[in-house]
Design a protein around this motif. Structure first.
Motif, short mmCIF file in Angstrom:
data_model
loop_
_atom_site.label_atom_id
_atom_site.label_comp_id
_atom_site.label_asym_id
_atom_site.label_seq_id
_atom_site.Cartn_x
_atom_site.Cartn_y
_atom_site.Cartn_z
N SER A 47 -29.68 6.53 -28.78
CA SER A 47 -30.32 5.45 -29.53
C SER A 47 -31.02 4.48 -28.58
O SER A 47 -30.64 4.37 -27.41
CB SER A 47 -29.29 4.68 -30.36
OG SER A 47 -28.72 5.51 -31.34
N THR A 48 -32.02 3.80 -29.09
CA THR A 48 -32.76 2.82 -28.28
C THR A 48 -32.98 1.53 -29.04
O THR A 48 -32.98 1.51 -30.27
CB THR A 48 -34.15 3.35 -27.88
OG1 THR A 48 -34.96 3.49 -29.04
CG2 THR A 48 -34.08 4.66 -27.14
N GLY A 90 -37.79 -3.31 -32.51
CA GLY A 90 -37.51 -2.06 -33.20
C GLY A 90 -36.45 -1.26 -32.47
O GLY A 90 -35.83 -1.74 -31.52
N GLY A 91 -36.29 -0.02 -32.91
CA GLY A 91 -35.31 0.84 -32.28
C GLY A 91 -35.34 2.22 -32.88
O GLY A 91 -36.14 2.53 -33.76
N SER A 92 -34.43 3.06 -32.39
CA SER A 92 -34.32 4.43 -32.91
C SER A 92 -32.85 4.81 -32.98
O SER A 92 -31.99 4.13 -32.43
CB SER A 92 -35.09 5.40 -32.00
OG SER A 92 -34.47 5.47 -30.73
N GLY A 93 -32.57 5.93 -33.64
CA GLY A 93 -31.19 6.38 -33.79
C GLY A 93 -30.40 5.40 -34.64
O GLY A 93 -30.83 5.02 -35.72
N ILE A 94 -29.27 4.95 -34.13
CA ILE A 94 -28.46 3.96 -34.84
C ILE A 94 -29.25 2.68 -35.10
O ILE A 94 -28.97 1.95 -36.04
CB ILE A 94 -27.16 3.68 -34.05
CG1 ILE A 94 -26.21 4.85 -34.24
CG2 ILE A 94 -26.50 2.38 -34.49
CD1 ILE A 94 -24.87 4.70 -33.59
N PHE A 95 -30.23 2.42 -34.25
CA PHE A 95 -30.99 1.17 -34.34
C PHE A 95 -32.32 1.30 -35.07
O PHE A 95 -33.24 0.51 -34.84
CB PHE A 95 -31.18 0.59 -32.94
CG PHE A 95 -29.90 0.28 -32.25
CD1 PHE A 95 -29.03 -0.67 -32.75
CD2 PHE A 95 -29.54 0.97 -31.10
CE1 PHE A 95 -27.83 -0.94 -32.12
CE2 PHE A 95 -28.34 0.71 -30.46
CZ PHE A 95 -27.48 -0.25 -30.98
N ARG A 96 -32.46 2.29 -35.95
CA ARG A 96 -33.68 2.35 -36.76
C ARG A 96 -33.81 1.06 -37.56
O ARG A 96 -32.82 0.54 -38.05
CB ARG A 96 -33.61 3.52 -37.74
CG ARG A 96 -33.75 4.85 -37.09
CD ARG A 96 -33.80 5.97 -38.14
NE ARG A 96 -33.61 7.24 -37.49
CZ ARG A 96 -32.62 8.07 -37.76
NH1 ARG A 96 -31.74 7.78 -38.69
NH2 ARG A 96 -32.52 9.20 -37.11
N PHE A 97 -35.01 0.57 -37.68
CA PHE A 97 -35.32 -0.68 -38.39
C PHE A 97 -34.69 -1.90 -37.72
O PHE A 97 -34.52 -2.94 -38.35
CB PHE A 97 -34.88 -0.63 -39.87
CG PHE A 97 -35.56 0.43 -40.66
CD1 PHE A 97 -36.86 0.26 -41.08
CD2 PHE A 97 -34.90 1.62 -40.99
CE1 PHE A 97 -37.50 1.25 -41.81
CE2 PHE A 97 -35.53 2.61 -41.73
CZ PHE A 97 -36.84 2.42 -42.14
N CYS A 126 -27.71 -9.00 -26.03
CA CYS A 126 -28.59 -8.46 -27.07
C CYS A 126 -27.96 -8.73 -28.44
O CYS A 126 -26.81 -8.37 -28.67
CB CYS A 126 -28.78 -6.96 -26.89
SG CYS A 126 -29.23 -6.46 -25.22
N TYR A 127 -28.72 -9.31 -29.33
CA TYR A 127 -28.28 -9.60 -30.69
C TYR A 127 -29.19 -8.79 -31.61
O TYR A 127 -30.38 -9.09 -31.76
CB TYR A 127 -28.36 -11.09 -31.00
CG TYR A 127 -27.50 -11.90 -30.05
CD1 TYR A 127 -26.15 -12.14 -30.36
CD2 TYR A 127 -28.00 -12.40 -28.86
CE1 TYR A 127 -25.34 -12.85 -29.48
CE2 TYR A 127 -27.20 -13.12 -27.98
CZ TYR A 127 -25.88 -13.35 -28.29
OH TYR A 127 -25.07 -14.07 -27.43
N VAL A 128 -28.62 -7.74 -32.22
CA VAL A 128 -29.42 -6.75 -32.94
C VAL A 128 -29.00 -6.67 -34.40
O VAL A 128 -27.82 -6.40 -34.70
CB VAL A 128 -29.26 -5.35 -32.31
CG1 VAL A 128 -30.27 -4.37 -32.90
CG2 VAL A 128 -29.37 -5.39 -30.81
N LEU A 129 -29.94 -6.88 -35.30
CA LEU A 129 -29.72 -6.62 -36.73
C LEU A 129 -30.13 -5.17 -36.98
O LEU A 129 -31.23 -4.76 -36.62
CB LEU A 129 -30.57 -7.55 -37.59
CG LEU A 129 -30.07 -8.98 -37.72
CD1 LEU A 129 -31.18 -9.89 -38.22
CD2 LEU A 129 -28.88 -9.04 -38.66
N HIS A 130 -29.24 -4.39 -37.58
CA HIS A 130 -29.53 -2.98 -37.84
C HIS A 130 -28.64 -2.49 -38.99
O HIS A 130 -27.76 -3.20 -39.45
CB HIS A 130 -29.32 -2.14 -36.56
CG HIS A 130 -27.92 -2.17 -36.05
ND1 HIS A 130 -27.03 -1.16 -36.29
CD2 HIS A 130 -27.24 -3.09 -35.31
CE1 HIS A 130 -25.88 -1.43 -35.70
NE2 HIS A 130 -25.97 -2.61 -35.12
N TYR A 131 -28.88 -1.27 -39.42
CA TYR A 131 -28.12 -0.69 -40.53
C TYR A 131 -27.06 0.26 -40.03
O TYR A 131 -27.11 0.75 -38.94
CB TYR A 131 -29.07 0.04 -41.49
CG TYR A 131 -29.97 -0.93 -42.21
CD1 TYR A 131 -29.54 -1.58 -43.36
CD2 TYR A 131 -31.24 -1.22 -41.71
CE1 TYR A 131 -30.36 -2.48 -44.01
CE2 TYR A 131 -32.06 -2.12 -42.36
CZ TYR A 131 -31.62 -2.75 -43.50
OH TYR A 131 -32.43 -3.65 -44.14
#
Length: 196
Positions: free
Chosen positions: A138-139, A159-166, A191-196
């Motif tokens: 994931s990125t 943005g992001g990918s894998g677990i961090f899509r959206f 890092c403070y990341v909002l993700h699904y």
């Protein structure tokens, strides 16, 4: 009365066509075959959460195997003391603790460029590529301004990918250690990341 029927029929037909056209505009129907609305639940986008990561970024410009190399170096004509115009490509280790020997969490891959003539201010574009546990592969993508002499620098996660899509959010960077002789730098990233 019989003569008026065709006129009313024409008016009714025109009104019906105009109503259909207006309804299509209001509903936003497109005749594009390559676009469609998606159901958030089908994509697993039910519960958004926030995650906090603390890791250490090692920018190594010295030695036989540097993790950052300058691909553009300022012109001799440019007398800027900020290195304005320099661009470095990076593949920097991300570790759990400040020591380079601590557990490797992933890599910061991208570039930074000196984008300010008044201070050392970098344009940073990089992916934090994770290799541990459920985050493996994931990125998160960071793009922003980094005025390196400021104690705490904030840059957006775009943005992001894998677990961090959206994904979206921000990072805070704090210089942990800088070696003025070698140019090597160690930076703490929160890092403070909002993700699904």
């Amino acid at each position: 009365m019989a003569r008026r029927a065709p006129i009313y029929a024409k008016q009714l037909l025109i009104l019906s066509l105009l109503s259909s056209f207006a309804l299509n505009l209001v509903q936003g129907e497109d005749d594009y075959d390559f676009v469609r609305a998606m159901d958030r639940d089908l994509l697993g986008l039910k519960n958004e959460k926030i995650s906090h990561f603390r890791l250490y970024w090692h920018d190594i410009v010295s030695g036989k195997n540097p993790s950052a190399i300058f691909i553009v170096v300022k012109s001799p004509i440019n007398s800027s003391s900020t290195g304005f115009g320099n661009v470095a490509m990076i593949d920097d280790p991300l570790t759990e603790k400040p020591e380079l020997s601590s557990r490797l969490l992933g890599w910061a891959q991208g570039f930074y460029a000196s984008a300010s003539q008044k201070e050392v201010g970098l344009l940073v574009a990089m992916n934090f590529y994770f290799i541990q546990g459920k985050y493996n592969g994931s990125t998160i993508t960071i793009l922003g301004r980094n005025p390196v002499s400021t104690k705490v620098r904030e840059m957006p996660i775009i943005g992001g990918s894998g677990i961090f899509r959206f994904a979206r959010g921000y990072v805070e960077a704090r210089t942990h250690r800088y070696n003025p002789v070698t140019g090597d730098t160690n930076v703490e990233y929160n890092c403070y990341v909002l993700h699904y």
